[in-house]
Design a protein around this motif. Structure first.
Motif, PDB file in Angstrom:
ATOM      1  N   UNK A  79       8.800  13.654 -59.837  1.00  0.00           N
ATOM      2  CA  UNK A  79       9.561  12.639 -58.962  1.00  0.00           C
ATOM      3  C   UNK A  79      10.948  13.398 -58.839  1.00  0.00           C
ATOM      4  N   UNK A  80      10.354  14.567 -59.267  1.00  0.00           N
ATOM      5  CA  UNK A  80      11.571  15.305 -59.480  1.00  0.00           C
ATOM      6  C   UNK A  80      12.606  16.007 -58.259  1.00  0.00           C
ATOM      7  N   UNK A  81      11.737  16.141 -57.253  1.00  0.00           N
ATOM      8  CA  UNK A  81      12.709  16.548 -55.962  1.00  0.00           C
ATOM      9  C   UNK A  81      11.672  15.798 -54.423  1.00  0.00           C
ATOM     10  N   UNK A  82      11.963  15.804 -53.690  1.00  0.00           N
ATOM     11  CA  UNK A  82      10.772  15.548 -52.991  1.00  0.00           C
ATOM     12  C   UNK A  82       9.915  16.463 -52.400  1.00  0.00           C
ATOM     13  N   UNK A  83       8.838  15.890 -51.955  1.00  0.00           N
ATOM     14  CA  UNK A  83       7.664  16.842 -51.408  1.00  0.00           C
ATOM     15  C   UNK A  83       6.569  15.905 -50.627  1.00  0.00           C
ATOM     16  N   UNK A  84       7.516  16.421 -49.384  1.00  0.00           N
ATOM     17  CA  UNK A  84       5.712  15.292 -48.373  1.00  0.00           C
ATOM     18  C   UNK A  84       4.544  16.074 -48.429  1.00  0.00           C
ATOM     19  N   UNK A 143      -0.926  21.500 -45.749  1.00  0.00           N
ATOM     20  CA  UNK A 143       0.152  21.363 -46.291  1.00  0.00           C
ATOM     21  C   UNK A 143       1.431  20.616 -46.394  1.00  0.00           C
ATOM     22  N   UNK A 144       2.980  21.158 -46.360  1.00  0.00           N
ATOM     23  CA  UNK A 144       3.906  19.781 -46.932  1.00  0.00           C
ATOM     24  C   UNK A 144       5.795  20.384 -47.113  1.00  0.00           C
ATOM     25  N   UNK A 145       5.719  19.874 -47.396  1.00  0.00           N
ATOM     26  CA  UNK A 145       7.578  19.540 -46.821  1.00  0.00           C
ATOM     27  C   UNK A 145       8.025  19.305 -47.885  1.00  0.00           C
ATOM     28  N   UNK A 146       9.148  20.408 -48.500  1.00  0.00           N
ATOM     29  CA  UNK A 146      10.152  19.749 -49.095  1.00  0.00           C
ATOM     30  C   UNK A 146      11.619  20.152 -49.086  1.00  0.00           C
ATOM     31  N   UNK A 147      12.355  19.645 -49.896  1.00  0.00           N
ATOM     32  CA  UNK A 147      13.986  19.821 -48.785  1.00  0.00           C
ATOM     33  C   UNK A 147      14.705  21.055 -50.154  1.00  0.00           C
ATOM     34  N   UNK A 148      14.574  22.202 -49.462  1.00  0.00           N
ATOM     35  CA  UNK A 148      14.852  23.343 -50.174  1.00  0.00           C
ATOM     36  C   UNK A 148      15.889  23.277 -51.260  1.00  0.00           C
ATOM     37  N   UNK A 149      17.417  23.345 -50.768  1.00  0.00           N
ATOM     38  CA  UNK A 149      18.328  22.841 -52.136  1.00  0.00           C
ATOM     39  C   UNK A 149      18.195  22.865 -52.870  1.00  0.00           C
ATOM     40  N   UNK A 150      17.370  21.556 -52.805  1.00  0.00           N
ATOM     41  CA  UNK A 150      17.442  20.697 -53.764  1.00  0.00           C
ATOM     42  C   UNK A 150      15.988  20.789 -54.861  1.00  0.00           C
ATOM     43  N   UNK A 151      15.208  21.603 -54.434  1.00  0.00           N
ATOM     44  CA  UNK A 151      14.069  22.607 -55.368  1.00  0.00           C
ATOM     45  C   UNK A 151      14.882  23.315 -55.607  1.00  0.00           C
ATOM     46  N   UNK A 152      15.185  24.072 -55.254  1.00  0.00           N
ATOM     47  CA  UNK A 152      16.397  25.436 -56.118  1.00  0.00           C
ATOM     48  C   UNK A 152      16.755  25.224 -56.992  1.00  0.00           C
ATOM     49  N   UNK A 153      17.708  23.604 -56.821  1.00  0.00           N
ATOM     50  CA  UNK A 153      18.514  23.846 -57.782  1.00  0.00           C
ATOM     51  C   UNK A 153      17.651  22.915 -58.835  1.00  0.00           C
ATOM     52  N   UNK A 154      16.450  22.148 -58.546  1.00  0.00           N
ATOM     53  CA  UNK A 154      16.100  22.294 -59.960  1.00  0.00           C
ATOM     54  C   UNK A 154      15.343  22.929 -60.123  1.00  0.00           C
TER      55      UNK A 154
END
Ligand code: FAD
Length: 374
Positions: A79-84, A143-154
């Motif tokens: 649940x750490x970051x959105x991953x679609x 293939x999938x989708x993340x929100x890059x700044x959220x993952x970088x910060x995680x």
């Protein structure tokens, strides 16, 4: 590597530097990471499509292995970051492109990547807002989708939990095991990773890198309009050629219901200005494939600068001219996807582990940085 002094300094806390700090600190190396301001550059502008990309065999191997690392990260931190898991549909506009779909499917299958060919009717069923008359497509479910700044910060947060020290400072030079800041202070480490994105050549002059500006447009919320990342097959041509400015139809459904519309490439352009004629050209292309987009409200337009090598393969590993400097640059439009594999390969090299994929095609010392494309 002996870990009494700082083992590694990472310059740059975009997604590539953050992934390096995460992996290396997790692997028990002592790490410092420098950036200022954090996350304000390409990572904040990226689309976040985690894609198995087949412009060359080296690229497909790298992107696919990184997808496996993303999968493992998501399973460990669910649940750490959105991953679609959107999958990608590659759209064939005509019969000739539909022939290419078969070739693409075979290439993916050779590398263990499942995909299914969609007839024109199946394509229309999967994405009802595509215009009628398209020839078909290829669905790539991995293939999938993340929100890059959220993952970088995680990744940066996790790195700090594993003991990495973050310093909010701008680095003015690197080399011979040292990092110098503009206030005259110096830090020392066995290895310094240049993950400075578009400004990497300021720290390591002489790198053969090209800047490629891209625009993105985001709409208001229209949930259920687009279901997959949908990309025209011609995207690869657009990404491949350095000769001309290019656009390609590429849309992404965000978890908010917004639709991200791309993409454009302007080679040799590194400024951040929104270029209205280029945006208009990009949108015209999107409307040709998905007419409903022309009736939606746009709430923001922005740009970002991709950093490309001549062979479109990133530079990962020690720099030929100073073995204390490692490069983690040149990911072009795939740096979100390949951030994790970049970090893993660098850690494998530093710790003397056998990498899961051959590292030679990505080393800065590889014999030819051109002519490896299939
Ligand atoms: C329009 C667009 C769409 C994209 N879409 C996708 C996509 O769908 N999927 C995908 O995989 N990739 C995509 N990309 C590519 C991806 O965004 C980049 O490859 C990736 O973000 C590069 O990350 P980075 O960490 O190398 O660079 P950056 O995010 O640019 O980070 C570099 C960091 O270094 C810091 N820095 C620089 N110089 C110094 C210094 N001297 N001292 C201290 N810090 C310094 C900067 O402040 C910055 O934070 C896209 C790119 C663009 C432009």
């Amino acid at each position: 590597m002996n870990s009494k002094a700082t083992d590694v300094i990472v310059v740059g806390a975009g997604i590539v530097g953050a992934a390096c700090a995460y992996q290396l600190s997790r692997d028990k190396l002592s790490v410092r990471i420098f950036d200022d301001p954090v996350g304000a550059v390409t990572t904040a502008a990226g689309m976040g499509h985690l894609v198995a990309m087949d412009d060359s065999e080296q690229q497909l191997i790298l992107t696919h292995y990184s997808q496996l690392l993303w999968q493992a990260l998501v399973e460990e931190f669910p649940a750490a970051f959105s991953f679609e898991r959107t999958g990608t549909i590659w759209v064939a506009a005509n019969e000739q492109e539909f022939q290419d779909v078969q070739r693409k499917q075979a290439f993916y299958a050779d590398h263990g990547i499942a995909s299914s060919v969609l007839t024109a009717a199946e394509l229309a069923n999967a994405e009802p807002h595509l215009r009628p008359g398209l020839a078909g497509g290829l669905l790539v479910p991995c293939d999938s989708v993340v929100y890059p700044p959220e993952v970088a910060s995680f990744l940066l947060c996790k790195a700090r939990e594993f003991g990495a020290a973050f310093l909010g400072a701008r680095v003015s030079s690197i080399g011979n095991g040292s990092v110098h800041l503009s206030d005259g202070s110096a830090f020392h480490a066995q290895v310094i990773i240049n993950a400075a994105g578009p400004t990497a050549t300021k720290l390591t002059p002489g790198l053969d890198l090209l800047l490629r500006k891209g625009h993105l447009v985001i709409t208001d919320r229209y949930p259920g309009t687009v279901h997959h990342q949908v990309v025209e097959l011609g995207y690869l041509k657009s990404a491949h050629t350095f000769a001309d400015d290019s656009v390609a139809f590429n849309v992404q459904p965000r978890s908010t219901g917004q639709i991200l519309i791309g993409s454009s490439r302007q080679t040799g352009v590194g400024d951040g200005r929104v270029d209205s004629p280029m945006v208009a050209r990009m949108l015209r292309r999107a409307f040709e494939f998905m007419p409903i987009l022309s009736r939606l409200s746009v709430i923001r337009v922005w740009t970002g600068v991709r950093v490309a090598t001549p062979d479109k393969i990133p530079l990962i590993g020690p720099w030929e001219k100073d073995s204390t400097v490692y490069l983690a640059v040149g990911h072009e439009g795939l740096g979100i996807t390949t951030s994790l594999v970049t970090a893993r390969l660098i850690s494998d090299l530093l710790l003397g582990r056998n990498p899961a994929i051959p590292v030679e095609p990505y080393l800065p010392s590889r014999p030819s940085k051109a002519g490896v494309l299939v």
